[in-house]
Write an enzyme that holds these catalytic residues in place. Sequence first.
Site, PDB file in Angstrom:
ATOM      1  CB  CYS A  55     -26.336 -55.994  34.387  1.00  0.00           C
ATOM      2  SG  CYS A  55     -26.662 -57.835  33.970  1.00  0.00           S
ATOM      3  CG  HIS A  97     -28.953 -53.373  32.468  1.00  0.00           C
ATOM      4  ND1 HIS A  97     -28.256 -53.989  31.561  1.00  0.00           N
ATOM      5  CD2 HIS A  97     -29.406 -54.195  33.396  1.00  0.00           C
ATOM      6  CE1 HIS A  97     -28.180 -55.220  31.596  1.00  0.00           C
ATOM      7  NE2 HIS A  97     -29.028 -55.540  32.873  1.00  0.00           N
ATOM      8  CG  ASN A 131     -29.908 -58.290  30.792  1.00  0.00           C
ATOM      9  OD1 ASN A 131     -28.902 -58.045  30.545  1.00  0.00           O
ATOM     10  ND2 ASN A 131     -30.151 -58.653  31.884  1.00  0.00           N
TER      11      ASN A 131
HETATM   12  N1  COA Z   1     -42.275 -69.424  29.419  1.00  0.00           N
HETATM   13  C1  COA Z   1     -43.497 -69.674  29.685  1.00  0.00           C
HETATM   14  N2  COA Z   1     -44.077 -69.821  30.901  1.00  0.00           N
HETATM   15  C2  COA Z   1     -43.075 -69.588  31.910  1.00  0.00           C
HETATM   16  C3  COA Z   1     -41.605 -69.263  31.826  1.00  0.00           C
HETATM   17  C4  COA Z   1     -41.499 -69.258  30.361  1.00  0.00           C
HETATM   18  N3  COA Z   1     -40.062 -68.919  30.066  1.00  0.00           N
HETATM   19  N4  COA Z   1     -41.096 -68.884  32.769  1.00  0.00           N
HETATM   20  C5  COA Z   1     -42.193 -69.125  33.973  1.00  0.00           C
HETATM   21  N5  COA Z   1     -43.209 -69.504  33.575  1.00  0.00           N
HETATM   22  C6  COA Z   1     -44.413 -69.746  33.815  1.00  0.00           C
HETATM   23  C7  COA Z   1     -44.390 -70.174  35.406  1.00  0.00           C
HETATM   24  O1  COA Z   1     -44.093 -71.594  35.433  1.00  0.00           O
HETATM   25  C8  COA Z   1     -45.583 -69.725  36.100  1.00  0.00           C
HETATM   26  O2  COA Z   1     -46.644 -70.693  35.727  1.00  0.00           O
HETATM   27  P1  COA Z   1     -47.615 -71.011  36.852  1.00  0.00           P
HETATM   28  O3  COA Z   1     -48.241 -69.709  37.031  1.00  0.00           O
HETATM   29  O4  COA Z   1     -48.452 -71.855  36.134  1.00  0.00           O
HETATM   30  O5  COA Z   1     -47.076 -71.678  38.072  1.00  0.00           O
HETATM   31  C9  COA Z   1     -45.806 -68.493  35.741  1.00  0.00           C
HETATM   32  O6  COA Z   1     -45.029 -68.355  34.270  1.00  0.00           O
HETATM   33  C10 COA Z   1     -45.236 -67.349  36.378  1.00  0.00           C
HETATM   34  O7  COA Z   1     -43.870 -67.673  36.509  1.00  0.00           O
HETATM   35  P2  COA Z   1     -42.947 -66.637  37.169  1.00  0.00           P
HETATM   36  O8  COA Z   1     -41.256 -67.233  37.529  1.00  0.00           O
HETATM   37  O9  COA Z   1     -43.516 -66.150  38.748  1.00  0.00           O
HETATM   38  O10 COA Z   1     -42.695 -65.544  36.354  1.00  0.00           O
HETATM   39  P3  COA Z   1     -42.512 -63.999  36.355  1.00  0.00           P
HETATM   40  O11 COA Z   1     -43.843 -63.092  36.216  1.00  0.00           O
HETATM   41  O12 COA Z   1     -41.778 -63.570  37.778  1.00  0.00           O
HETATM   42  O13 COA Z   1     -41.645 -63.522  35.222  1.00  0.00           O
HETATM   43  C11 COA Z   1     -39.318 -62.960  34.988  1.00  0.00           C
HETATM   44  C12 COA Z   1     -40.391 -64.189  35.019  1.00  0.00           C
HETATM   45  C13 COA Z   1     -37.896 -63.823  34.814  1.00  0.00           C
HETATM   46  C14 COA Z   1     -39.532 -62.616  33.378  1.00  0.00           C
HETATM   47  C15 COA Z   1     -39.429 -61.876  35.977  1.00  0.00           C
HETATM   48  O14 COA Z   1     -39.403 -62.465  36.908  1.00  0.00           O
HETATM   49  C16 COA Z   1     -38.108 -61.047  35.770  1.00  0.00           C
HETATM   50  O15 COA Z   1     -38.356 -60.360  34.735  1.00  0.00           O
HETATM   51  N6  COA Z   1     -37.411 -60.928  36.432  1.00  0.00           N
HETATM   52  C17 COA Z   1     -36.187 -60.194  36.699  1.00  0.00           C
HETATM   53  C18 COA Z   1     -35.200 -60.712  35.722  1.00  0.00           C
HETATM   54  C19 COA Z   1     -34.101 -59.986  35.140  1.00  0.00           C
HETATM   55  O16 COA Z   1     -34.052 -59.004  34.681  1.00  0.00           O
HETATM   56  N7  COA Z   1     -32.946 -60.321  35.655  1.00  0.00           N
HETATM   57  C20 COA Z   1     -31.530 -59.587  35.151  1.00  0.00           C
HETATM   58  C21 COA Z   1     -31.416 -58.330  35.948  1.00  0.00           C
HETATM   59  S1  COA Z   1     -29.979 -57.502  35.469  1.00  0.00           S
END
Ligand code: COA
Length: 324
Positions: free
Chosen positions: A112, A251, A281
């Site tokens: 990215c 970004h 993204n």
């Molecule tokens: N839809 C619905 N529920 C979802 C889900 C989805 N797509 N993905 C995860 N969940 C659920 C999980 O199962 C979990 O449920 P639980 O609490 O019952 O166990 C809950 O949501 C939280 O999961 P988690 O993985 O901890 O979510 P999060 O708050 O960390 O959000 C991201 C996930 C990916 C959105 C977040 O971690 C993020 O933005 N990370 C950065 C990613 C990024 O930008 N990458 C590129 C960088 S260049």
Amino acid sequence: MGAVILGTGSCLPDRVLSNHDLEEIVDTNDEWVRSRTGIATRRISGEGEEVYRLATVAAQRAMEMANVTADEIDLIIVATISPHMIMPSCACFVQKELGAANAFAYDLNAACSGFLYSLDTASKHALVDRDKTILVIGAETLSARTNWEDRNTCILFGDGAGAIVMRYAENNRGVLASELFSDGNLWKLLHMHGAPSCNPAIDPPDNPGPYMLMEGREVFKYAVRAMENAVLQLLEKEKISIDDISLMIPHQANIRILNKLLSRLGVKQEKVFINVQKYGNTSAASIPIALDEANREGLIKHGDLLLICSFGGGFTWGAGLLRW
Ligand code: COA
């Protein structure tokens, strides 16, 4: 004295994939995706929208704005992690499509952060070879590298391309400075595994295929801190304050990362260009697409100071300053 941007362009695939469409594919919902990422739709490429074609159209739009013809292009750099083939480069395909017979062309992989790295590289080419006209493109079709059964990743990414034309100018505009960083120790937290990039003889048996894998929470934490530090280091080195910035084009990873970053830096929302809600993204393409939209919407004026920053797989990250 600097490498000045003469034109910008972008190209997005026609197909719009909404969060509601995603509900049909994986166990997710519109409310969750919007609240956790800020993304409502993303574009997905189809037939005739291969990554080099998106890149070519974005380049043509930038060249039209810059009033530059294909035979005037001396160098093409394409930042991508989803090239059409490993060999030849996406940049060579773009050269062929444009008919840019006088250009040499190569790809740059910094995930990215690819556009930011390419901008830095191109501006240094321009400072040494002062009569060169350079195309810098960020282009991705990550939909082809997405596991559509993995709701951690498939909600986040989209396809598209953005481009700029650059040339050296005897003025105080253009790319002023950049601070770039990498940390290969953290590769596992965000990577794209498997064929065709791995040696089958040494590839681990649990290779899930050529898809993106991500530890979302860890990536989130690193992304905010890394971009914040890069921006602060750049501002300190250039002896300017965040209030001197006219427009920030980060970004477009996701809205929660951006909101956290902006509040830590103390940047006012109205000074930041955000379009992640429309395109998700788009990795290396996100900054040049946003730059082109901001430019065509008339949000950037002559003399404005632009701040860009990025974070991506590798890890790679950094920040850059431009005088428009
Ligand atoms: N839809 C619905 N529920 C979802 C889900 C989805 N797509 N993905 C995860 N969940 C659920 C999980 O199962 C979990 O449920 P639980 O609490 O019952 O166990 C809950 O949501 C939280 O999961 P988690 O993985 O901890 O979510 P999060 O708050 O960390 O959000 C991201 C996930 C990916 C959105 C977040 O971690 C993020 O933005 N990370 C950065 C990613 C990024 O930008 N990458 C590129 C960088 S260049």
